[in-house]
Design an enzyme around this catalytic site. Sequence first.
Site, PDB file in Angstrom:
ATOM      1  N   SER A  57      -8.694  -8.202  -2.547  1.00 42.98           N
ATOM      2  CA  SER A  57      -8.541  -7.252  -1.451  1.00 42.98           C
ATOM      3  C   SER A  57      -7.110  -7.242  -0.952  1.00 42.98           C
ATOM      4  CB  SER A  57      -9.480  -7.615  -0.297  1.00 42.98           C
ATOM      5  OG  SER A  57      -8.942  -8.712   0.407  1.00 42.98           O
ATOM      6  N   LYS A  58      -6.806  -6.179  -0.270  1.00 47.33           N
ATOM      7  CA  LYS A  58      -5.435  -5.956   0.208  1.00 47.33           C
ATOM      8  C   LYS A  58      -4.913  -7.126   1.039  1.00 47.33           C
ATOM      9  CE  LYS A  58      -2.990  -2.366   0.582  1.00 47.33           C
ATOM     10  NZ  LYS A  58      -2.531  -2.432  -0.732  1.00 47.33           N
ATOM     11  N   ARG A  59      -5.836  -7.718   1.795  1.00 47.64           N
ATOM     12  CA  ARG A  59      -5.425  -8.814   2.674  1.00 47.64           C
ATOM     13  C   ARG A  59      -4.841  -9.987   1.878  1.00 47.64           C
ATOM     14  NH1 ARG A  59      -9.239 -11.661   4.884  1.00 47.64           N
ATOM     15  NH2 ARG A  59     -10.849 -10.365   3.914  1.00 47.64           N
TER      16      ARG A  59
END
Length: 454
Positions: free
Chosen positions: A220-222
């Site tokens: 995920s982007k995080r």
Amino acid sequence: MFFLKKLFSSKKMVTRIAPSPTGLFHVGTARSALFNYLVAKKYGGEFIVRIEDTDRERSKPEYEKDILDGMEWLGLSWDALYRQSERTDIYTKYLKKLIRSGHAYISKEESKTKPGETVEVVRLKNPGEDVTFTDQIRGEITFNTAELGDFVIAKSLTEPLYHLAVVVDDFEMGVTDVIRGEDHVSNTPRQILIQRALGIKQPKYAHIPLILASDRSKLSKRKGATSITEYRKLGYLPEALVNYLALLGWNPGTEKEVYTLDELVCDFSLEQVQKGGAIFDTQKLNWFNKEHVRGLPHEKLLSLIESALPKRVKELPQYSKERLDKASKVFIERVESLSELTELAEAGEFDYFFDTPKMEAKLSWKDDPIEKSTGNLSGVLERIDVVPENTFTASSVKEAVWDFAGEQGRGSVLWPMRVALSGKDKSPDPFELSEILGKDETSKRLRDAYENRL
Ligand code: GLU
């Protein structure tokens, strides 16, 4: 006879990547595209790109552009490009066929999004049978489809949903092998039910393991960059990404790790794709990047380095292509990617290669008195003076001063020499620096340091 049989039975392999343009080109999609590309090229087949833009609200032209630009950048050329939004008539034809044959029906029901309103959707008449298929990676898979009920295949005769459009397209485009992410395994039985209802041949399926973050959760982007565009902006080479993505889930079964795209075409096989999730490891990607940077033809590498350097650095008084060429080896050793090179150069980390250095470090080695250091610089100057300009290399400079450094104490000679040349306490060794700077500039910097401290 045998030949004829062979001719009629061997169908050209066709694979496809079917991205939905609802976000930037995800690394997972890129890896699926790569596997499809490799398989098609290996068997002399065709590789298709199909933009699945039936979700009109979420599909955006800028995402389609991002995906196609990314594919091109990675070197994954396609043989044909389709857009589902341009194929409505074809889906309508198949929907009507299904309705006519009694395999689907129009159902009037209350709208889910606008309560109180009635909509007409198309549902597949699901016989509820068990569906079994052989996945090329996961083996035989059986699903009980009874609980799916009569699922919706189109919002109207002109608005097909994903499953119907995929089945129709794979058939119409002659797709022989569907290679896609494991997240689609549960979609396959629905698609097989539609194929059966239409009486069309089932393609072969291969569901490849998902790419996971280091904690085995969904990427995920995080947790870092997830799109090809981001990696491109970070300065990674496309060759490195292709190589790394290929090995995410595929095990060649040998020691070989560094591959070009052409080598992958030769060696790749779906049989060696693992079942379990593949962990995305940025360190490993960095390693591949360095390997591929090293393997680039010198001219190409030089022009990449040049374009990664900020304008400010290129305007420094001693900047020249020749100096850059000599310093390029050092740059490549220091950084993981071209964007790191830009960052460090921006921060002034490499200015001393192209400008009189700023004295940021102490000239003297440990507790040496300054007189000792300047005296040693003068000794170095004398010794390098006899090295001819055209053979002023790291090794000849080293040879000229090595014994002297041994007599005076290595640190006491080499430290002030290095600081005089770079101004820093961390830099390449003074011999390498001397070669990069050339005889005149090396002598000038040594003299400057010597004089300023007298
Ligand atoms: N459009 C689907 C996606 O982006 C892929 C469909 C398929 O490969 O069958 O996930």
